[in-house]
Design a protein around this motif. Structure first.
Motif, mmCIF file in Angstrom:
data_model
loop_
_atom_site.group_PDB
_atom_site.id
_atom_site.type_symbol
_atom_site.label_atom_id
_atom_site.label_comp_id
_atom_site.label_asym_id
_atom_site.label_seq_id
_atom_site.Cartn_x
_atom_site.Cartn_y
_atom_site.Cartn_z
ATOM 1 N N VAL A 55 -8.313 81.594 55.635
ATOM 2 C CA VAL A 55 -8.748 81.226 56.641
ATOM 3 C C VAL A 55 -8.164 79.655 56.831
ATOM 4 N N GLY A 56 -7.631 79.075 56.028
ATOM 5 C CA GLY A 56 -7.066 77.922 56.073
ATOM 6 C C GLY A 56 -7.530 76.717 55.234
ATOM 7 N N HIS A 57 -8.730 76.984 54.470
ATOM 8 C CA HIS A 57 -9.076 75.812 53.414
ATOM 9 C C HIS A 57 -8.611 76.071 52.122
ATOM 10 N N ASN A 58 -8.454 74.782 51.527
ATOM 11 C CA ASN A 58 -8.046 74.978 49.896
ATOM 12 C C ASN A 58 -9.294 75.057 48.922
ATOM 13 N N ALA A 59 -9.325 76.446 48.944
ATOM 14 C CA ALA A 59 -10.302 76.902 48.066
ATOM 15 C C ALA A 59 -9.668 77.916 47.085
ATOM 16 N N VAL A 60 -8.514 77.707 46.723
ATOM 17 C CA VAL A 60 -7.873 78.568 45.507
ATOM 18 C C VAL A 60 -8.736 78.433 44.193
ATOM 19 N N PHE A 61 -9.214 77.108 44.074
ATOM 20 C CA PHE A 61 -9.967 76.662 42.860
ATOM 21 C C PHE A 61 -11.207 77.734 42.879
ATOM 22 N N LEU A 62 -11.975 77.929 43.951
ATOM 23 C CA LEU A 62 -13.148 78.821 43.833
ATOM 24 C C LEU A 62 -12.774 80.280 43.434
ATOM 25 N N ALA A 63 -11.468 80.600 43.614
ATOM 26 C CA ALA A 63 -11.060 82.334 43.156
ATOM 27 C C ALA A 63 -10.892 82.116 41.867
ATOM 28 N N ILE A 64 -10.177 81.019 41.326
ATOM 29 C CA ILE A 64 -9.976 80.822 39.803
ATOM 30 C C ILE A 64 -11.035 81.071 38.901
ATOM 31 N N VAL A 65 -11.988 80.033 39.487
ATOM 32 C CA VAL A 65 -13.340 79.994 38.730
ATOM 33 C C VAL A 65 -14.024 81.343 38.788
ATOM 34 N N GLY A 66 -13.830 82.071 39.667
ATOM 35 C CA GLY A 66 -14.628 83.280 39.926
ATOM 36 C C GLY A 66 -13.822 84.220 38.833
ATOM 37 N N LEU A 67 -12.517 84.456 38.792
ATOM 38 C CA LEU A 67 -11.882 85.006 37.949
ATOM 39 C C LEU A 67 -11.987 84.562 36.311
ATOM 40 N N ALA A 68 -12.227 83.411 36.170
ATOM 41 C CA ALA A 68 -12.852 82.869 34.736
ATOM 42 C C ALA A 68 -14.144 83.479 34.215
ATOM 43 N N GLY A 69 -15.138 83.396 35.539
ATOM 44 C CA GLY A 69 -16.319 84.046 35.348
ATOM 45 C C GLY A 69 -16.173 85.505 34.817
ATOM 46 N N ILE A 70 -15.422 86.199 35.499
ATOM 47 C CA ILE A 70 -15.351 87.621 35.193
ATOM 48 C C ILE A 70 -14.802 87.696 33.973
ATOM 49 N N ALA A 71 -13.738 87.052 33.473
ATOM 50 C CA ALA A 71 -13.205 87.234 32.085
ATOM 51 C C ALA A 71 -14.130 86.818 31.171
ATOM 52 N N ILE A 72 -14.921 85.867 31.240
ATOM 53 C CA ILE A 72 -15.986 85.248 30.229
ATOM 54 C C ILE A 72 -17.040 86.266 30.108
ATOM 55 N N ALA A 73 -17.614 87.195 31.307
ATOM 56 C CA ALA A 73 -18.262 88.175 31.372
ATOM 57 C C ALA A 73 -17.897 89.123 30.444
#
Length: 126
Positions: free
Chosen positions: A26-44
């Motif tokens: 959409v245009g917001h700078n929220a790549v960090f949110l996706a990275i945190v989500g991927l890290a959460g999946i990896a930890i789980a």
């Protein structure tokens, strides 16, 4: 890790990842949110792979964690008090960001050290 907590952790990671990706498109700078989500999946996944279906902990581990966290919190509060007094009496000059980083480091380090100490000792009492 039981199946319910595994599914909740995975769902949370997927939700964060999708939210971050959608906001980025959409245009917001929220790549960090996706990275945190991927890290959460990896930890789980790592926790599931390492522990399997074994119980997550026992009463002794919970008590050790509680005492370690409580004492780390107190050490952090004492450190913050000393830091504030040092700034108030102009003994040190430190920026807010540096003070927060130092306080967070002291609290994390003291928690790790105290939990290892209590685990080695075998109980949460001094």
């Amino acid at each position: 890790m039981n199946k319910k907590s595994f599914i909740l952790r995975m769902a949370f990671g997927v939700a964060l990842t999708l939210t971050g990706l959608i906001l980025s498109v959409v245009g917001h700078n929220a790549v960090f949110l996706a990275i945190v989500g991927l890290a959460g999946i990896a930890i789980a996944l790592a926790l599931r792979w390492r522990d399997g279906d074994q119980p997550e902990g026992d009463e002794r581990s919970g008590k050790i964690w509680a005492y370690g966290a409580a004492y780390a919190w107190l050490i952090g509060l004492y450190f913050i008090t000393v830091l504030m007094l040092g700034v108030y009496f102009s003994m040190i000059s430190i920026s807010t960001v540096n003070a927060l980083v130092i306080v967070a480091g002291v609290m994390v380090a003291s928690a790790i050290i105290l939990m290892r100490y209590f685990r080695h000792k075998g109980d949460g009492d001094w």
